[in-house]
Design a protein around this motif. Structure first.
Motif, PDB file in Angstrom:
ATOM      1  N   GLU A   1      -9.728  -4.259   3.145  1.00 27.33           N
ATOM      2  CA  GLU A   1     -11.059  -4.911   3.680  1.00 27.33           C
ATOM      3  C   GLU A   1     -10.955  -6.318   3.120  1.00 27.33           C
ATOM      4  O   GLU A   1     -11.300  -7.327   3.903  1.00 27.33           O
ATOM      5  CB  GLU A   1     -12.257  -4.320   3.194  1.00 27.33           C
TER       6      GLU A   1
ATOM      7  N   LEU B   1      -2.852   4.231   7.780  1.00 24.12           N
ATOM      8  CA  LEU B   1      -4.282   4.967   6.801  1.00 24.12           C
ATOM      9  C   LEU B   1      -5.103   5.902   7.770  1.00 24.12           C
ATOM     10  O   LEU B   1      -5.545   6.506   7.107  1.00 24.12           O
ATOM     11  CB  LEU B   1      -5.204   3.673   6.710  1.00 24.12           C
ATOM     12  N   GLN B   2      -4.681   5.882   9.073  1.00 20.32           N
ATOM     13  CA  GLN B   2      -5.538   6.822   9.845  1.00 20.32           C
ATOM     14  C   GLN B   2      -4.981   8.301   9.616  1.00 20.32           C
ATOM     15  O   GLN B   2      -5.720   9.586   9.952  1.00 20.32           O
ATOM     16  CB  GLN B   2      -5.556   6.606  11.236  1.00 20.32           C
TER      17      GLN B   2
ATOM     18  N   LEU C   1     -13.951  -0.359   9.544  1.00 15.03           N
ATOM     19  CA  LEU C   1     -12.834  -1.467   9.373  1.00 15.03           C
ATOM     20  C   LEU C   1     -11.943  -1.842  11.006  1.00 15.03           C
ATOM     21  O   LEU C   1     -11.623  -2.806  10.856  1.00 15.03           O
ATOM     22  CB  LEU C   1     -11.904  -1.116   8.418  1.00 15.03           C
TER      23      LEU C   1
ATOM     24  N   TYR D   1      -7.307   6.245  -2.454  1.00 19.59           N
ATOM     25  CA  TYR D   1      -7.525   5.876  -0.940  1.00 19.59           C
ATOM     26  C   TYR D   1      -8.683   4.919  -0.759  1.00 19.59           C
ATOM     27  O   TYR D   1      -8.442   4.037  -0.043  1.00 19.59           O
ATOM     28  CB  TYR D   1      -7.774   7.114  -0.193  1.00 19.59           C
ATOM     29  N   MET D   2      -9.640   5.026  -1.523  1.00 20.61           N
ATOM     30  CA  MET D   2     -10.899   4.100  -1.711  1.00 20.61           C
ATOM     31  C   MET D   2     -10.327   2.746  -2.136  1.00 20.61           C
ATOM     32  O   MET D   2     -10.731   1.719  -1.449  1.00 20.61           O
ATOM     33  CB  MET D   2     -12.190   4.444  -2.187  1.00 20.61           C
TER      34      MET D   2
ATOM     35  N   LEU E   1     -13.004   3.863   6.713  1.00 17.66           N
ATOM     36  CA  LEU E   1     -11.771   3.543   7.495  1.00 17.66           C
ATOM     37  C   LEU E   1     -12.089   3.216   9.089  1.00 17.66           C
ATOM     38  O   LEU E   1     -11.715   1.822   9.325  1.00 17.66           O
ATOM     39  CB  LEU E   1     -10.750   4.797   7.414  1.00 17.66           C
TER      40      LEU E   1
ATOM     41  N   TRP F   1      -3.336  -0.222   9.294  1.00 23.05           N
ATOM     42  CA  TRP F   1      -4.585   0.666   9.606  1.00 23.05           C
ATOM     43  C   TRP F   1      -4.286   1.776  10.296  1.00 23.05           C
ATOM     44  O   TRP F   1      -4.730   2.882  10.188  1.00 23.05           O
ATOM     45  CB  TRP F   1      -5.611  -0.318  10.709  1.00 23.05           C
TER      46      TRP F   1
ATOM     47  N   TYR G   1       0.803  -1.224   0.104  1.00 25.54           N
ATOM     48  CA  TYR G   1       0.108   0.027   0.037  1.00 25.54           C
ATOM     49  C   TYR G   1       0.640   1.217  -0.077  1.00 25.54           C
ATOM     50  O   TYR G   1       0.433   2.313  -0.476  1.00 25.54           O
ATOM     51  CB  TYR G   1      -0.826  -0.017   1.212  1.00 25.54           C
TER      52      TYR G   1
ATOM     53  N   LEU H   1      -8.574   1.129   0.687  1.00 24.23           N
ATOM     54  CA  LEU H   1      -9.335   0.502   1.802  1.00 24.23           C
ATOM     55  C   LEU H   1     -10.040  -0.630   1.198  1.00 24.23           C
ATOM     56  O   LEU H   1     -10.273  -1.646   2.054  1.00 24.23           O
ATOM     57  CB  LEU H   1     -10.383   1.501   2.179  1.00 24.23           C
TER      58      LEU H   1
ATOM     59  N   ALA I   1     -14.803   8.699   3.083  1.00 24.84           N
ATOM     60  CA  ALA I   1     -13.424   7.650   3.241  1.00 24.84           C
ATOM     61  C   ALA I   1     -13.349   7.676   4.761  1.00 24.84           C
ATOM     62  O   ALA I   1     -12.818   6.501   5.060  1.00 24.84           O
ATOM     63  CB  ALA I   1     -12.415   8.456   2.761  1.00 24.84           C
TER      64      ALA I   1
END
Length: 396
Positions: free
Chosen positions: A387, A343-344, A324, A379-380, A321, A340, A30, A383, A317
């Motif tokens: 997932e 990604l925050q 999840l 970004y999506m 996030l 994760w 990623y 995600l 978005a």
């Protein structure tokens, strides 16, 4: 006596790779390691290492000089990975005894928006990292992007902090000065230090602007502005990104000469001294309460959360996030938890901002994407892939 509090934010995000929709079910990395390394090494060369070296020399020259920093967990992780000498240079500053380190969210996140549990996890993770890397326990808290509300302030106090930094937002101050110590609206024991955004931004944003009426800005001129403030204004909080020095304001602008001259220019006035946030809490008396019913920040003209959560793309978005989080916890997988966390980071949502005019130009300048829509789409895709990988682990 006028007390000058110098605080610097040190942060680097883990930027994402471009992920195609057609790769959503494939296991792909990623984060753009090549880009992250290149940028980190460039900023270390232009800013972190030379500025830390200069400050180390200045701290030896001026015993009354005091500094404070908060360093995000993502920045520390990149220093470990790409430039450990930067950590060593911060450790050298800390060893002088004139530097204070502050707590913040580990991944420079907007966790406070989603609730106390998410927020506490982030703060706790950063605390552990500060102990591990610097053997240090901060007493003062600085939230991501100086985000503050009465509710967040209460959470911070419950975690044992004695003070918190935030923006001296005019809409909250209602004509009062940011140049004094405040306290939480319902708890006198949590002190609030407010950024003087005008003076801070003179250095961080306007320093190299040749159209600015006060260009060129010299340390002597800046110190005189502080000296001319009323005697009742006893603490001037200069808060800014550390990358101001050598990165946002290039070496060729004279920013390092300004910084080198600043302590002497300020200390030539007998009633001027430097102070850390903890020292301010110990030495100064709070004059009034500070109340923010809705969150404020140091970003953009609005000084609110609209830089990160101001349009439907950002909100979609953001909700995806955090939806999840339960799956991440159920996997009990360290690698998925790390992903994760990264990604925050608030930067991912900042890149999706659709603001225009000056604020929009600033957002576009820092974005690695061609447009906010491209930032959202990528970004999506990340995600959705993330997932899918979580679901695979949970089916085992």
């Amino acid at each position: 006596m006028k007390h000058i509090c110098l605080y610097f934010q040190v942060h680097q995000p883990f930027r994402l790779r471009q992920i195609s929709f057609f790769n959503i079910t494939n296991k792909v990395p990623y984060f753009n390691d090549a880009s992250n390394k290149q940028i980190l090494l460039k900023v270390a060369k232009n800013c972190y290492l030379p500025t830390n070296k200069l400050f180390l020399e200045l701290l030896k020259q001026y015993p009354f000089l005091k500094l404070s920093f908060s360093i995000s967990g993502t920045a520390i992780d990149q220093f470990k990975k790409y430039a450990p000498q930067v950590i060593e240079s911060f450790q050298a500053l800390l060893e002088t005894g004139s530097v204070e380190l502050l707590s913040e969210t580990n991944c420079h996140s907007l966790a406070c928006v989603k609730g106390k549990a998410f927020f506490v996890n982030e703060v706790t993770a950063h605390r552990h990292k500060m102990k591990e890397v610097f053997a240090y326990e901060p007493k003062v808290f600085r939230n991501t992007e100086l985000i503050y509300s009465n509710k967040v302030g209460s959470w911070v106090k419950s975690l044992g902090y004695e003070a918190m930094l935030t923006e001296g937002a005019d809409k909250v101050l209602n004509g009062r000065s940011p140049n004094q110590l405040y306290h939480h609206s319902t708890d006198n024991n949590l002190k609030i230090l407010l950024k003087n955004y005008r003076l801070s931004d003179d250095i961080a944003f306007r320093f190299s602007n040749r159209k600015w009426p006060h260009w060129p800005l010299t340390a002597e001129k800046f110190a005189d502005w502080i000296h001319q403030l009323p005697d009742s204004e006893e603490i001037i909080n200069l808060f800014m990104d550390y990358e101001t020095f050598g990165e946002h304001q290039w070496k060729s602008t004279g920013i390092f000469e300004f910084l080198e001259d600043l302590p002497g220019s300020i200390l030539k006035y007998k009633d001027h001294t430097f102070i850390t946030p903890s020292e301010a809490v110990a030495k100064l008396k709070s004059r009034d309460s500070f109340s923010a019913l809705t969150p404020i920040s140091w970003a953009d003209e609005e000084r609110d959360l609209s830089a990160w959560l101001g349009n439907n793309m950002q909100l979609e978005a953001f909700d995806f996030l955090y939806a999840l989080s339960k799956k991440v916890n159920r996997t009990n997988n360290d690698e998925m938890s790390r992903i994760w966390d990264y990604l925050q980071t608030s930067d991912h949502f900042y890149y999706m901002s659709t603001k225009t005019l000056d604020d929009g130009a600033v957002h576009a300048h820092f974005s690695p994407y061609n447009s906010p829509h491209q930032a959202f789409t990528n970004y999506m895709h990340v995600l959705m892939n993330f997932e899918y990988q979580l679901d695979k682990l949970l089916r085992r």
